[in-house]
Design a protein around this motif. Structure first.
Motif, PDB file in Angstrom:
ATOM      1  N   LEU A  28       0.868  -1.172   0.000  1.00  0.00           N
ATOM      2  CA  LEU A  28       0.000   0.000   0.000  1.00  0.00           C
ATOM      3  C   LEU A  28       0.905   1.223   0.000  1.00  0.00           C
ATOM      4  N   ILE A  29       0.712   2.112  -0.963  1.00  0.00           N
ATOM      5  CA  ILE A  29       1.565   3.291  -1.091  1.00  0.00           C
ATOM      6  C   ILE A  29       0.695   4.535  -1.102  1.00  0.00           C
ATOM      7  N   ALA A  30       1.046   5.497  -0.224  1.00  0.00           N
ATOM      8  CA  ALA A  30       0.330   6.768  -0.150  1.00  0.00           C
ATOM      9  C   ALA A  30       1.002   7.772  -1.075  1.00  0.00           C
ATOM     10  N   VAL A  31       0.193   8.462  -1.862  1.00  0.00           N
ATOM     11  CA  VAL A  31       0.682   9.507  -2.768  1.00  0.00           C
ATOM     12  C   VAL A  31       0.051  10.808  -2.307  1.00  0.00           C
ATOM     13  N   ARG A  32       0.914  11.766  -1.935  1.00  0.00           N
ATOM     14  CA  ARG A  32       0.435  13.058  -1.450  1.00  0.00           C
ATOM     15  C   ARG A  32       0.828  14.152  -2.431  1.00  0.00           C
ATOM     16  N   VAL A  58       2.948   2.639   3.151  1.00  0.00           N
ATOM     17  CA  VAL A  58       2.216   2.759   4.409  1.00  0.00           C
ATOM     18  C   VAL A  58       1.722   1.415   4.938  1.00  0.00           C
ATOM     19  N   PRO A  76      -4.148  12.286   0.995  1.00  0.00           N
ATOM     20  CA  PRO A  76      -3.351  11.266   0.287  1.00  0.00           C
ATOM     21  C   PRO A  76      -4.253  10.235  -0.385  1.00  0.00           C
ATOM     22  N   ARG A  77      -3.791   9.735  -1.505  1.00  0.00           N
ATOM     23  CA  ARG A  77      -4.461   8.639  -2.200  1.00  0.00           C
ATOM     24  C   ARG A  77      -3.638   7.390  -1.956  1.00  0.00           C
ATOM     25  N   ILE A  78      -4.327   6.296  -1.666  1.00  0.00           N
ATOM     26  CA  ILE A  78      -3.653   5.044  -1.354  1.00  0.00           C
ATOM     27  C   ILE A  78      -3.807   4.088  -2.537  1.00  0.00           C
ATOM     28  N   TYR A  79      -2.673   3.594  -3.022  1.00  0.00           N
ATOM     29  CA  TYR A  79      -2.649   2.655  -4.140  1.00  0.00           C
ATOM     30  C   TYR A  79      -2.112   1.318  -3.659  1.00  0.00           C
ATOM     31  N   ILE A 117       5.646  10.247  -2.049  1.00  0.00           N
ATOM     32  CA  ILE A 117       5.152   8.877  -1.971  1.00  0.00           C
ATOM     33  C   ILE A 117       5.861   8.150  -0.840  1.00  0.00           C
ATOM     34  N   GLU A 118       5.124   7.238  -0.201  1.00  0.00           N
ATOM     35  CA  GLU A 118       5.713   6.421   0.855  1.00  0.00           C
ATOM     36  C   GLU A 118       4.906   5.148   1.031  1.00  0.00           C
TER      37      GLU A 118
END
Length: 85
Positions: free
Chosen positions: A24-28, A64, A34-37, A61-62
């Motif tokens: 799961l990667i958060a894009v801010r 999570v 943030p959107r979670i992909y 991006i990070e």
């Protein structure tokens, strides 16, 4: 002793049988939420690199978390697919 083949430079080592994890990667982007992909990748670094290619300047991006194998299967997440969760 048997010698183990090492991966070529730039190649990602995937471990036993090419196992991948659904990360799961958060894009801010600035002040937006943030959107979670979710995406399958052999490592967290590979997941970040794959999603980093799609982001623009000013986005952070990070990693999570990760999805369980059962949940990834229920979502129908496939290798190479990036899905907004």
């Amino acid at each position: 002793m048997d010698k183990v083949a090492r991966p070529a430079p730039g190649e990602v080592q995937t471990g036993k049988k090419g196992r991948r994890t659904a990360y799961l990667i958060a894009v801010r982007h600035k002040r937006d939420l943030p959107r979670i992909y979710a995406l399958f990748a052999p490592s967290a670094e590979a997941a970040l690199a794959q999603l980093n290619e799609l982001t623009t300047e000013g986005m952070g991006i990070e990693v999570v978390g990760a999805l369980s194998r059962d949940l990834a299967r229920r979502l129908g997440l496939k290798a190479g697919e990036i899905r907004l969760v």
